[in-house]
Design an enzyme around this catalytic site. Structure first.
Site, PDB file in Angstrom:
ATOM      1  N   GLU A   1       0.833  -0.997  -0.006  1.00 44.03           N
ATOM      2  CA  GLU A   1      -0.059  -0.035  -0.135  1.00 44.03           C
ATOM      3  C   GLU A   1       0.897   1.076  -0.186  1.00 44.03           C
ATOM      4  O   GLU A   1       1.501   1.677   1.060  1.00 44.03           O
ATOM      5  CB  GLU A   1      -0.857  -0.017   1.259  1.00 44.03           C
TER       6      GLU A   1
ATOM      7  N   CYS B   1      -1.161   9.338   2.596  1.00 41.75           N
ATOM      8  CA  CYS B   1      -1.281   8.621   1.207  1.00 41.75           C
ATOM      9  C   CYS B   1      -2.446   9.048   0.244  1.00 41.75           C
ATOM     10  O   CYS B   1      -2.292   9.273  -0.911  1.00 41.75           O
ATOM     11  CB  CYS B   1      -1.030   7.232   1.031  1.00 41.75           C
TER      12      CYS B   1
END
Length: 485
Positions: free
Chosen positions: A252, A286
């Site tokens: 991720e 993110c």
């Protein structure tokens, strides 16, 4: 007595029954003040191998327990997060630089991750399969064995627990390497919670350390699965190294998420949504809204209102409770953010707000007339920066939103939500939020990105079943067949 008073501050390996010699210790530093809050041990490369041996020895007995016992440990852990929320939130505020509501969100999601993981323990383990042969044929899920978790600094508790909890619930042992800058929030807290929850020794080892320790975990032959959250550059290295050693690697990674603003929006609401998407936790997420792609008919007004919002947001020490933005994590990150802003202005962008800092406190920044090749638009900034570009047609908006190697999250703000959903289907991304900004996470969802943002939805929800178990095929018959040999 405070809950963390019993935490293994000096041990390089937590919750494993012993504390081997490591690489010394290091301070826990508060980014808002530079104050040393505590000292924690640092792991050595050798500790990774020692931890994997301990994990392997403990894992089989854990996997063979009735699922109800594993689920009970996870439920107790979830409740401990809630029962000690004030103390644990305080550590997240001071160590990661997040404001109080952000810390509260981490505690809430950490508890939910544990509760959801507890339900995985009782999930059906396989399927009865058809066979051409007169035999019983079925598949079953079995624990992967030892799982390595490498977590970043920005949401240290969430981004550790979301892999640790389901991996444990499904019968695995875990080696966790938190970011060295958030050892307490991303490591010590988890060790203490699971210790108190009754997790048997050896099943969770915490190795605070640098990239060398992370590499040692990835290449260790006893570690079968790696769950990595971090930058795209680091993720490429982890993925390549894992492939060399035939590991299953869940990545991720970074993002540069687009927020498309259509002409029929309520402009005041849209600006508020956009400001939160770009400035929440100083943009160190993110999923942060990294690109504002706004209809040309409202782009100028949108930019002016967003700059006004930015100018009114208070920045300072999050302990005060009176700020919207805290500090960036360290000077290296601050300097990187500032260089991207100044390079983008030098490339022709107009600075409408921010672009300045004091110590680690960076003002929320709004840039307009941004060249799409400039650094603040094309790259992941990981700071409180909102670049704005305009589009003439929806075809242009789709092309602009799609023209990025990243594909983590997408937001579309529109008066007509169904029209926005149709538009979103044409843009590659791991998550879509209609009439909301790009930051969102829940324990029940599969999460992950495409392209440079990762290798798909490998974490969260039922994706955890695939992430942390192996599927076996089993056949059984009452008599042995006859073969012509």
């Amino acid at each position: 007595m405070a809950f963390l008073d019993g935490a293994p501050w000096q041990g390089n390996i937590s919750l494993s029954g012993w504390h081997p010699g490591g690489a010394g210790d290091a301070p826990v530093v508060e980014p808002a003040t530079g104050e040393e809050l505590a000292r924690t041990g640092r792991a050595s490369v050798e500790n990774a191998g020692e931890a994997s041996e301990v994990a392997r020895a403990a894992q089989r007995a854990w996997a063979e327990l009735p699922f109800t016992e594993r689920a009970a440990v996870l439920r107790r852990a979830g409740q401990l997060f809630l029962d000690n929320a004030d103390e644990l939130s305080g550590w997240i505020v001071r160590e990661s630089g997040g404001i109080g509501p952000k810390a509260g969100l981490e505690i809430h999601i950490a508890a939910e991750e544990c509760f959801e993981a507890a339900s995985l323990a009782s999930h059906p383990t396989g399927q009865v399969l058809r066979s051409e042969m007169p035999r019983l044929s079925f598949s079953r899920r079995v624990p992967a064995g030892v799982v390595g978790v490498i977590a970043p600094f920005n949401f240290p508790l969430i981004l550790s627990i979301r892999s640790v909890a389901p991996a444990l619930a499904l019968g695995n042992a875990v080696i966790l390497k938190p970011d060295p800058r958030t050892v307490v929030s991303g490591g010590v807290i988890l060790a203490r919670v699971f210790e108190e929850a009754g997790l048997p020794q050896g099943l969770l080892s915490v190795l605070p350390g640098g990239a060398d320790v992370g590499e040692a975990i990835v290449v260790d032959p006893l570690v079968r699965v790696i769950a990595f959250t971090g930058s795209t550059a680091a993720g490429r290295s982890v993925g390549a190294l894992g492939a060399q050693h035939l590991k299953r690697v869940h990545l991720e990674l970074g993002g540069n998420s687009a927020l498309i603003v259509m002409a029929d929006v309520d402009l005041e609401k849209a600006v508020s949504v956009g400001a939160f998407g770009s400035f929440m936790h100083q943009g160190q997420i993110c999923m942060t809204t990294g690109r504002h792609i706004v209809d040309a008919s409202i782009a100028k007004e949108y930019a002016a209102l967003l700059a006004e919002h930015a100018n009114h947001l208070p920045v300072g020490d999050p302990k005060s409770g009176q700020v919207a933005l805290g500090p960036l994590i360290d000077a290296k990150q601050r300097d990187r953010v500032h260089s991207m802003v100044t390079d983008t202005v030098d490339a022709g962008a107009t600075l409408l707000a921010g672009g300045t800092f004091e110590e680690l406190f960076y003002r929320p920044t709004v840039l307009t007339d941004v060249p799409m090749t400039s650094r603040a638009y094309a790259e992941e900034v990981f700071g409180p920066v909102a670049p704005i570009v305009s589009y003439e047609s929806l075809e242009d908006a789709v092309a602009m939103a799609s023209a990025s190697p990243y594909g983590l999250s997408l937001g579309i703000l529109a008066g007509d939500g169904l029209r926005a959903l149709e538009l979103a289907s044409r843009i590659p991304t791991g998550a879509i939020h209609i009439n909301d900004q790009t930051v969102g996470d829940e324990a029940v969802i599969p999460f992950g990105g495409v392209g440079s943002s990762g290798n798909g939805s490998r974490m969260g929800g039922l994706s955890n079943l695939d992430a942390y178990t192996e599927t076996q095929w089993v056949t059984a018959q009452s008599e042995m067949p006859e073969y012509p040999f």
